[in-house]
Write an enzyme that holds these catalytic residues in place. Structure first.
Site, short mmCIF file in Angstrom:
data_model
loop_
_atom_site.label_atom_id
_atom_site.label_comp_id
_atom_site.label_asym_id
_atom_site.label_seq_id
_atom_site.Cartn_x
_atom_site.Cartn_y
_atom_site.Cartn_z
CE LYS A 103 -3.09 2.50 2.74
NZ LYS A 103 -3.77 2.93 4.13
N GLY A 164 -7.80 9.36 10.29
CA GLY A 164 -7.91 9.51 11.91
C GLY A 164 -9.05 10.59 12.17
CB ALA A 190 -8.26 7.95 5.36
N GLY A 191 -10.76 8.19 7.42
CA GLY A 191 -11.96 8.89 7.62
C GLY A 191 -13.24 8.48 8.33
CG ASN A 212 -5.39 1.75 12.03
OD1 ASN A 212 -4.24 1.91 11.69
ND2 ASN A 212 -5.88 1.22 13.19
CB THR A 213 -8.29 5.85 13.56
OG1 THR A 213 -7.00 6.09 13.19
CG2 THR A 213 -8.51 6.90 14.95
#
Length: 264
Positions: A103, A164, A190-191, A212-213
């Site tokens: 990635k 994040g 993301a987001g 992830n976050t």
């Protein structure tokens, strides 16, 4: 009326039953991380090699804690600020026998963590030429997504909003264009903060989500991972089912035509 039939997520000839990918960063401990992986049903785990000190046993624990027989490990170049750094990290991962999948992240901006489109393109061009399976993380830029696909990347991975941030899909209209144009899988990365964000991404035709976050920092990571996986599955089903069009006016659920006493 066209009826869409589901097919497995396929990346570079490899098929996956889960459309949710998870990251390994920010978890409070390895047990919470592994519980989240199991609850989500994910099959692809991304690991930031730039942030692992291979001389420090504690730093290496992320790689050691993941069951390599159960998950596809996707090394990423998070922390790289230039194309040259990203290429070096990818080559190192392959030399270590980790994977020839990568990635690609090239992020010189420390405040908003937005990917560098030029650096990303340059790194991807080199890595594709060297035989890597390249999954580029990009802004929600339809032109860049098309250029990267033409270059030979295995996916395109547009951000929903900054890494994040948990803002959800603030770039939804651009993501729709990317989905409409792409001939490779589109992974929204993301987001995403809650299951409804993941569902929205899938409802507009994205092929997968990477989170992830939102999972790692939840009070209960395993439960959040399961919830987001449900959102991904629900959104995919809605996309295949075909939503009704949006209208500026009401349409009665029970039409008056044929109703006794209705005027002709």
């Amino acid at each position: 009326m066209a009826v869409l039939r589901d097919t497995p997520l396929t990346i570079a000839g490899k098929t996956f039953s889960s459309r949710l990918m998870l990251g390994t960063g920010k978890y409070r401990d390895s047990e919470e991380m592994k519980a989240a992986f199991a609850a989500s049903g994910t099959e692809i785990i991304t690991v930031a090699l730039r942030r692992i000190d291979f001389d420090d046993p504690k730093s290496r624990s992320v790689l050691e804690d993941v069951d390599w027989s159960r998950y596809t490990i996707l090394p990423n170049t998070a922390g790289c600020q230039t194309a040259e750094e990203a290429v070096r990290i990818a080559r190192m991962a392959r030399a270590m026998g980790l994977s020839d999948w990568v990635k690609v992240e090239v992020i010189p901006d420390p405040t908003y963590l937005l990917p560098d489109p030029i650096g990303t393109f340059e790194a991807c061009r080199t890595l594709v030429q060297e035989g890597f399976v390249v999954l580029p993380y990009i802004g929600a830029d339809p032109v860049l997504a098309r250029r990267l696909e033409e270059l030979g990347t295995a996916t395109v991975m547009p951000l929903g909003s900054p890494i994040g941030s948990g803002q959800g899909l603030v770039n939804i209209e651009a993501i729709k264009i990317i989905v409409a144009q792409a001939q490779v899988p589109v992974v929204v990365d993301a987001g995403i903060g809650v299951p409804s964000d993941a569902a929205q991404a899938m409802e507009v035709g994205a092929d997968a989500c990477l989170v992830n976050t939102a999972v790692a920092l939840a009070d209960n990571p395993a439960l959040m991972a399961e919830a987001i996986a449900d959102g991904v599955r629900g959104g995919r089903k809605a996309f295949l089912a075909g939503r009704i069009p949006r209208k500026a006016y009401a349409t009665a659920s029970s039409p008056l035509a044929g109703v006794v006493g209705a005027s002709a």
